[in-house]
Design an enzyme around this catalytic site. Structure first.
Site, PDB file in Angstrom:
ATOM      1  N   THR A 133       0.825  -1.202   0.000  1.00 59.09           N
ATOM      2  CA  THR A 133       0.000   0.000   0.000  1.00 59.09           C
ATOM      3  C   THR A 133       0.861   1.254   0.000  1.00 59.09           C
ATOM      4  OG1 THR A 133      -1.580   1.272   1.351  1.00 59.09           O
ATOM      5  CG2 THR A 133      -0.113  -0.224   2.513  1.00 59.09           C
ATOM      6  N   TYR A 176      -2.284  -0.035  10.648  1.00 58.96           N
ATOM      7  CA  TYR A 176      -2.402  -0.614   9.308  1.00 58.96           C
ATOM      8  C   TYR A 176      -1.131  -0.377   8.493  1.00 58.96           C
ATOM      9  CZ  TYR A 176      -3.870  -1.046   4.424  1.00 58.96           C
ATOM     10  OH  TYR A 176      -3.957  -1.376   3.091  1.00 58.96           O
TER      11      TYR A 176
END
Length: 358
Positions: A133, A176
């Protein structure tokens, strides 16, 4: 460009294969006669509908293992015959990681390590493509921004022209970001240390059919769903945040390009997104939806959320140089295609939370 399927004997294993990206990659492979095994725990809302769709289209060529990447014996069993692996199973939302950081770690970091160990134990390890990501780069507070209309814009002309490259230092932000960043680095290190044929794709915002977006993840689809259902859209921040959005068909080609090129790109990470030609702010997307639908959705503003980047655009030049890939679907066409699909899609119950290993 359509990339050949470089797989030998055995199925392609897709962890999280019932999800948005996984189901599209699976469909492409199955259409070309490649057997696929999906590993998914089906914990995320609505992904069972993707699995049903795949089964209806492909029948016995598709095998499904209902299981979790946190279950190491299940992972090892599934990987035992794999010709190649795509690893998409993840907890996918910053917001959920703030509520349940240990679960986020167990899925994203430990689950990835389970998969890497299963691959490493094979006599001939199958090639692996892992989706990371842009959050591994943190909030990007050092990128100086100005305002142009309804969007932020970098003051640095090189960043405006090309986007942000892989040379940026890592700066994990949010649980995250930490869990995906740890997984990202484990994949790269297993390629270096153990010689695994593995590469990392650090993704920007992906959108397209089979995406049931929520407020926490999949914002392009979420905005379109809210507009379709005549519901207001909540924007966190001022709406001038800019992303490069990438249509799912282009991402599928990037995945196959990565697999086809693993002999050259193993051990490397690449930024993958729509690039500078496919940028849009949240406010601009609302305007585009209004243009396509005839009415702009109602908007409500809330405070900025943790770790939100005001500007992120992928510099995709390194991946293009390595594989020949480049995005083809432009923003207006892609959003219109997703809107058309959502108009025909079943109106499934929204996922109450994005807590998933699928």
């Amino acid at each position: 460009m359509r990339y050949p399927l470089p797989f030998g004997d055995g199925p392609v294993v897709i962890s999280g294969g019932a999800g948005f990206i996984g189901s599209n990659v699976a469909d492409r492979l199955l259409l070309e006669g490649q057997p696929v095994v999906i590993l998914d725990n089906l914990s995320r809302g609505n992904v069972a509908a993707n699995l049903e769709w795949l089964r209806g289209r492909h029948g016995a060529r598709l095998a499904v293992e209902i299981g979790d990447v946190r279950d190491a014996p299940v992972v090892e069993r599934v990987v035992r015959r794999a010709a190649a692996v795509f690893h998409y199973a993840a907890q996918v939302a910053v917001t959920t990681s703030l509520v349940a950081p240990i679960e986020d770690f167990e899925i994203n970091a430990r689950g990835t390590l389970n998969l890497l160990e299963a691959i490493r134990r094979r006599e001939t390890p199958p090639p692996l493509v892992f989706t990371s990501t842009n959050k591994v780069y943190g909030r990007l507070d050092d990128v100086e921004l100005g305002l142009r209309g309804s969007r932020y814009e970098p003051r640095d002309p090189a960043v405006r022209k090309h986007g942000l490259g892989e040379q940026r230092p890592l700066d994990f932000h949010s649980p995250y970001g930490c869990s995906k960043g740890a997984a990202d680095q484990y994949v790269l290190d297993y390629a270096r240390t153990f010689g695994l044929p593995a590469a990392v794709l650090r993704m920007s915002c992906i959108y397209g059919p089979r995406q049931f977006g929520t407020e926490d993840q999949g914002w392009v689809a979420h905005f379109l769903i809210r507009a379709r259902d005549h519901e207001p859209v909540v924007i966190y921040g001022d709406g001038r945040q800019v992303r490069d959005i990438l249509f799912i068909d282009d991402l599928v080609e990037a995945m196959l390009a990565a697999q086809a090129s693993l002999g050259q790109i193993a051990g490397r990470a690449f930024n993958i997104g729509g690039g500078p030609a496919n940028t849009i702010s949240l406010l601009e997307l609302l305007d585009l939806i209004g243009d396509l639908a005839g009415a702009r959705p109602e908007v409500r503003f809330e405070p900025w959320r943790t770790a939100d980047q005001r500007y992120y655009v992928s510099d995709v030049r390194e991946f293009r140089a390595a594989t020949g890939w480049s995005p083809r679907v432009r923003v207006r066409d892609g959003v219109a295609r997703l809107r058309e699909w959502l108009a025909q899609a079943p109106r499934l119950a929204p996922a109450a939370a994005v807590r998933s290993a699928s």
